[in-house]
Design a protein around this motif. Structure first.
Motif, PDB file in Angstrom:
ATOM      1  N   LEU A 111       0.811  -1.208   0.000  1.00 29.26           N
ATOM      2  CA  LEU A 111       0.000   0.000   0.000  1.00 29.26           C
ATOM      3  C   LEU A 111       0.847   1.261   0.000  1.00 29.26           C
ATOM      4  O   LEU A 111       0.397   2.326  -0.441  1.00 29.26           O
ATOM      5  N   TRP A 112       2.077   1.149   0.482  1.00 26.71           N
ATOM      6  CA  TRP A 112       2.930   2.319   0.659  1.00 26.71           C
ATOM      7  C   TRP A 112       4.049   2.379  -0.382  1.00 26.71           C
ATOM      8  O   TRP A 112       5.005   3.137  -0.236  1.00 26.71           O
ATOM      9  N   ALA A 113       3.922   1.586  -1.425  1.00 29.57           N
ATOM     10  CA  ALA A 113       5.013   1.467  -2.392  1.00 29.57           C
ATOM     11  C   ALA A 113       4.959   2.514  -3.496  1.00 29.57           C
ATOM     12  O   ALA A 113       5.877   2.579  -4.317  1.00 29.57           O
ATOM     13  N   THR A 114       3.901   3.330  -3.544  1.00 28.94           N
ATOM     14  CA  THR A 114       3.762   4.321  -4.621  1.00 28.94           C
ATOM     15  C   THR A 114       3.511   5.699  -4.038  1.00 28.94           C
ATOM     16  O   THR A 114       2.666   5.864  -3.152  1.00 28.94           O
ATOM     17  N   VAL A 115       4.262   6.673  -4.537  1.00 34.43           N
ATOM     18  CA  VAL A 115       4.066   8.069  -4.166  1.00 34.43           C
ATOM     19  C   VAL A 115       3.947   8.875  -5.446  1.00 34.43           C
ATOM     20  O   VAL A 115       4.786   8.758  -6.338  1.00 34.43           O
ATOM     21  N   GLY A 116       2.901   9.687  -5.532  1.00 31.71           N
ATOM     22  CA  GLY A 116       2.863  10.578  -6.680  1.00 31.71           C
ATOM     23  C   GLY A 116       1.526  10.667  -7.354  1.00 31.71           C
ATOM     24  O   GLY A 116       0.481  10.587  -6.720  1.00 31.71           O
ATOM     25  N   ARG A 117       1.612  10.836  -8.680  1.00 32.48           N
ATOM     26  CA  ARG A 117       0.462  11.108  -9.534  1.00 32.48           C
ATOM     27  C   ARG A 117      -0.207  12.426  -9.143  1.00 32.48           C
ATOM     28  O   ARG A 117      -1.416  12.566  -9.182  1.00 32.48           O
ATOM     29  N   PHE A 118       0.614  13.383  -8.712  1.00 31.27           N
ATOM     30  CA  PHE A 118       0.088  14.710  -8.442  1.00 31.27           C
ATOM     31  C   PHE A 118       1.104  15.737  -8.906  1.00 31.27           C
ATOM     32  O   PHE A 118       2.276  15.445  -9.096  1.00 31.27           O
ATOM     33  N   ALA A 133       9.538   8.984   4.157  1.00 31.24           N
ATOM     34  CA  ALA A 133       8.876   8.268   5.247  1.00 31.24           C
ATOM     35  C   ALA A 133       7.784   7.348   4.716  1.00 31.24           C
ATOM     36  O   ALA A 133       7.595   6.230   5.199  1.00 31.24           O
ATOM     37  N   TRP A 134       7.062   7.825   3.726  1.00 31.00           N
ATOM     38  CA  TRP A 134       5.990   7.014   3.119  1.00 31.00           C
ATOM     39  C   TRP A 134       6.574   5.762   2.463  1.00 31.00           C
ATOM     40  O   TRP A 134       6.093   4.647   2.684  1.00 31.00           O
TER      41      TRP A 134
END
Length: 510
Positions: A111-118, A133-134
């Motif tokens: 669940l925490w493996a992706t950051v972004g799309r913003f 941290a995420w």
């Protein structure tokens, strides 16, 4: 009034006097009010009972294992459209429900493996600390970072990507499998990679990264060349997507690096309308490609007449080739004549939807036919073909399909043509698409008198004409029919009739 006084009235058909009638009406009203009050009390008791039952739910009793709860979270986040809210926002919302849900989410590393799309607009800065941290919560799961920076105005404001901090994250942070960076200026991306390059220790992310996407709106030839050279820092890169500056006139063949580090790539996406010679020069260093996507965004690619026509490019492992948003009036499919792809399995060509009066696409047919006719290293096993917004005559479409006898799957999206090809297919000298297994036609233009009844008859004739020596392999057909043809196309009758011959026919309205 006491009920016993009316006992004799229930025993016989006795006429009632006015006083007795009024008394009986009073008794009825009294009991009606009592029933209503009791019903209200019953409703309250039922509501209280349901509230107590919720306290005995599996979640309250910890009967649902955290692993199952984590899978539910993963499914719910993936099913949320990106336009509604980001995955990170949804995950944060789930974690605020209760301690048990937060613990279950933290126990699911994926669940925490992706950051972004913003997108981060200047002058706002990327909070690199929160990003790290995420990602650290994902443990050993492959990680993805998708960040976009937008300067908005040419006011000289600092880049929202914060190149120094982001470069440090890429140097010393968690291992990344997938990285996507986009910004207004190519110099911003160059600055990020310069931080990696100047580091005293080797970047962990560079050693583990398999997928990279770079996008820039404005670039000089020099800055883009430097970005290409820095790709040498990613020895494990297998998937690369480049959306460079649209101003290709400032980027010439001589200004690109002599040896682009693309030899290990299996997937390459180029979103640009650079001259064909420039694109073909890049592809010469991509012998290991399995998937190639070329997107011209509706612009016409320039072809240099001096480019050597006798030097085809061999892509021996290429399985999927996609041309996106091709200009209808251009010769952008001409690039197919320079490619040799003996293992090609899927060809997907999407045209940019524009109004055009030119439906004579003979050149497109010749360009596609060159893949299967030119020797050596010609394509021998092309099975999937998809066209989107193809404007062509029925005869032109026949020339394309008749040159591809190995096709098993054909998809026509937004076709701008009539249906004569299917109406007259039985009169042709040879069977059209003899190995076809799946046919899909969606949103065919109503301006060209495309009648689905002709397609139904074509399918029916195929099944009726099948023999042991010439079997029909068609198993599935899927159509999207305009609502105007809903009542007159006879599709329900054909659906039942074709089902008897083993063909699954699915028809939807639009």
């Amino acid at each position: 009034m006491d009920q016993d006084r009316f006992a004799h009235l229930f025993a016989g058909n006795i006429m009632l006097n006015p006083l007795e009638l009024e008394s009986i009406r009073h008794e009825i009203e009294t009991r009606t009010k009592t029933i209503h009050q009791l019903e209200l009390q019953v409703g309250v008791l039922k509501a209280e009972r349901e509230n107590y039952r919720t306290l005995l739910s599996p979640l309250r009793r910890n009967l649902l294992p955290p692993e199952i709860l984590g899978e539910i979270f993963s499914f719910s986040i993936q099913s949320v459209p990106e336009s509604d809210s980001s995955c990170s926002y949804q995950l944060n919302t789930l974690c605020h429900v209760c301690k048990a849900w937060r613990a279950a989410a933290l126990a699911k590393p994926a669940l925490w493996a992706t950051v972004g799309r913003f997108c981060i607009d200047a002058p706002k800065k990327l909070d690199v600390g929160k990003v790290e941290a995420w990602l650290l919560r994902s443990g050993r799961v492959n990680k993805s970072l998708h960040i976009a920076g937008d300067h908005n105005a040419e006011d000289g404001s600092a880049c929202p990507l914060s190149s120094a901090e982001l470069g440090k994250l890429l140097m010393d942070g968690p291992h990344l499998d997938d990285l996507s960076l986009s910004c207004t200026y190519a110099e911003c991306l160059e600055a990020v990679f310069s931080e990696i390059q100047s580091g005293s220790t080797k970047s962990q992310s560079c050693d583990s990264m398999h997928s990279l996407h770079l996008e820039m709106e404005r670039a000089s030839a020099m800055s883009f060349g430097r970005v290409c050279r820095i790709l040498d820092r990613f020895p494990t890169l297998r998937t690369l997507s480049l959306t460079p500056s649209e101003y290709y006139e400032f980027i010439h063949d001589s200004e690109l690096p002599e040896s682009l580090p693309f030899g290990n790539l299996t997937t390459l996406t180029l979103t640009c309308y650079w001259p064909a010679a420039l694109v073909l020069g890049i592809l010469r260093n991509c012998a290991g490609l399995e998937i190639l996507i070329l997107d011209t965004q509706g612009y016409a690619r320039r072809y240099d007449a001096s480019y050597p026509h006798n030097l085809p490019i061999l892509l021996p492992k290429l399985r999927t080739l996609q041309l996106k948003e091709v200009d209808q009036s251009s010769r952008d499919t001409k690039i197919l004549r320079y490619l040799r792809a003996p293992s090609l399995h899927t060809l997907d060509i999407g045209f940019y939807p524009v109004d055009s009066d030119d439906y004579n696409k003979t050149n497109i047919g010749l360009d596609i036919a060159s893949l299967v006719n030119e020797k050596p290293n010609r394509t021998t096993s092309l099975q999937h073909l998809r066209f989107e917004y193809l404007a062509i005559t029925s005869q032109g479409l026949y020339h394309i399909l008749s040159s591809l006898p190995t096709l098993t799957h054909l998809t026509l999206e937004g076709l701008e043509s009539d249906s004569r090809l299917f109406r007259d297919a039985h009169t042709l000298g040879t069977k059209l698409l003899p190995r076809l297994e799946t046919l899909r036609i969606h949103d065919a233009s109503e301006l060209f008198k495309f009648r689905y009844r002709d397609v139904y008859e074509y399918l029916k004739r195929r099944k009726e004409g099948a023999t042991a020596e010439s079997p029909d392999y068609l198993e599935e057909a899927e159509f999207t029919v305009p609502i105007k043809q809903r009542d007159c196309d006879g599709r329900y009758w054909y659906t039942s009739e074709l089902a008897k011959n083993g063909l699954r026919l699915s028809v939807a309205d639009v």
